[in-house]
Scaffold this active site. Structure first.
Site, short mmCIF file in Angstrom:
data_model
loop_
_atom_site.label_atom_id
_atom_site.label_comp_id
_atom_site.label_asym_id
_atom_site.label_seq_id
_atom_site.Cartn_x
_atom_site.Cartn_y
_atom_site.Cartn_z
N HIS A 1 19.16 -0.50 0.99
CA HIS A 1 17.75 -0.10 0.93
C HIS A 1 16.84 -1.31 1.13
CE1 HIS A 1 14.13 2.06 -0.30
NE2 HIS A 1 13.87 1.05 -1.13
N CYS B 1 0.82 -1.21 0.00
CA CYS B 1 0.00 0.00 0.00
C CYS B 1 0.86 1.26 0.00
CB CYS B 1 -0.95 0.02 1.19
SG CYS B 1 -0.11 0.01 2.80
#
Length: 444
Positions: free
Chosen positions: A120, A71
């Site tokens: 990351h 999301c």
């Protein structure tokens, strides 16, 4: 690297460029770089992730690929000999399939390569890059994305190793730091917002639209907040809604009953996976007349959004989407700052170890490590043998040592030639990794 909203850490290190090895690349958008309006346009359903993985993995610019869609982010994790070409391929595919202007997409897209990409990914899997730092759902989402890519045969030795390392890093951070001690999530933030709006929730009627994990978490937080009013659960698959309602002493309703239930509800928390609005202005407007000016609050934690923003224009109707929960979330993050620092140190250490493994996939260090291991074994065995042959002269010992060197060279000749040129249709990194595992060179 293009990173909207900030630059990489000064401590971030790049892997040395290697023409023979594909480089690790990430291209994506998240809540840090793009508004919800763009994120919901780019979100992939599980079926779309599978088909897109199949479509992209066969392009020559891309060696391996995993698609992570949640999301709050859409990221393409790849390996490529030419990172820029791979990124351009991804940009073109997303822009075309999602009908998004490629210039607008690039303005919100960040890219990482090499060590920056590794770090990351570790931060994402460990929830340090989440809207809610420490939330546990992201690790499961990363695992699901990896499973989809493996089933599509879109991963190889580099991403397989990288993802398993990411899982172990996330597990270590969860167990060795307090980053997840005070459970917070988007669902938690939604309930906190409801508490801020009403002051107390004891007598409020709640309607959950959607009965997935987010809805379940919302109910758990509502219970902790002593919300003892009526609970209604609407889900397209009625049996799923019945199960959630039963577990929390609520009432399951059909989707067609939502409008009628809005007449008595105070708070609506919506978290479906629908591609279009589930609650529209035209649906809510006649309900507000029947409510006689009683306020109605919609908390939309879905991406794409479930609740039509135009509902905000109705009197006494208020809509909050996932981006507007950020302020609530930030209030719960202060206690996690020191734990985040410890987690970052764990990630730095893991990224360094992964870099060492990645560097070893080059032919030269692997050959040197293999030569070193064989030389050590031969030297040890020769020393044990000479212990029982004290009658040998120095010339005899020198001859045996020269024989050892010659044997090592002959043993290594064919493997070295193969590693240097395994063939145009073979993955060199796969064979180098195999050699390192077969001969246990990881600790060399």
């Amino acid at each position: 690297m293009n990173l909207p909203g900030g630059s990489p850490s000064a401590e971030t290190r790049k892997f040395p460029g290697k023409e023979q090895l594909p480089e690790i690349v990430i291209a994506g958008i998240s809540h840090t770089s793009a508004p919800v309006e763009l994120r919901e346009c780019l979100a992939f359903s599980p079926e779309e992730s599978r088909s897109t993985t199949q479509a992209l993995k066969d392009h020559p610019e891309i060696r391996e690929i995993i698609i992570l869609s949640t999301c709050n982010r859409v990221e393409m994790l790849m390996t490529a000999h030419d990172p820029q070409s791979a990124i351009q391929r991804v940009e073109a595919h997303i822009a075309r399939s999602r009908d998004v202007n490629v210039t607008r997409l690039r303005q919100s897209m960040y890219t990482y390569t090499g060590a920056e990409a590794v770090r990351h990914l570790f931060r994402v899997a460990s929830s340090l890059d989440s809207m809610v730092v420490g939330e546990p759902q992201i690790l499961g989402q990363v695992k699901a994305a990896y499973k989809t890519a493996v089933e599509a045969r879109a991963t190889g030795v580099i991403l397989n190793r990288l993802l398993h390392k990411a899982f172990s890093v996330a597990k270590r951070i969860r167990s060795e730091t307090g980053i997840g001690d005070r459970a917070v999530s988007i669902s938690y933030a939604a309930v906190e917002l409801a508490r801020k709006i009403f002051g107390r929730l004891e007598d409020k009627t709640v309607l959950l639209v959607g009965a997935g994990e987010m809805a379940e978490l919302a109910v758990e937080h509502l219970n902790r907040s002593r919300c003892t009013g009526a609970l209604y659960v609407a889900n397209r698959t009625f049996s799923v809604g019945v199960e959630l309602a039963r577990r929390f002493s609520g009432n399951a309703i059909d989707f067609e009953e939502i409008s009628k239930t809005l007449e008595s509800a105070d708070i609506i928390i919506s978290s479906t996976g629908a591609s279009e609005y589930v609650l529209t202005r035209d649906q809510v407007r006649p309900v507000m007349r029947k409510r006689k000016n009683r306020p109605l609050f919609f908390i939309d934690i879905a991406v794409p959004r479930d609740v039509d923003p135009a509902i905000n224009r109705l009197n006494n109707a208020y809509v909050y989407d996932i981006d507007e929960l950020q302020g609530v979330i930030e209030e719960n993050m202060e206690s996690r700052k020191s734990e985040s620092a410890r987690a970052e140190r764990i990630i730095d250490e893991a990224a360094l170890r992964f870099q060492q493994w990645y560097d070893s996939l080059d032919v030269v260090p692997t050959i040197k490590d293999l030569q070193s291991k064989l030389s050590t074994i031969f030297a040890a065995e020769l020393n044990k043998t000479l212990h029982f042959l004290d009658h040998l002269s120095q010339d005899d010992i020198d001859a045996l040592e020269r024989m050892n060197e010659a044997v090592i060279k002959k043993i290594l000749h064919d493997p070295m030639q193969f590693l240097k040129n395994p063939g145009s249709h073979r993955d060199k990194s796969l064979y180098i990794d195999l050699i390192r595992n077969v001969f246990n060179l990881e600790d060399e």
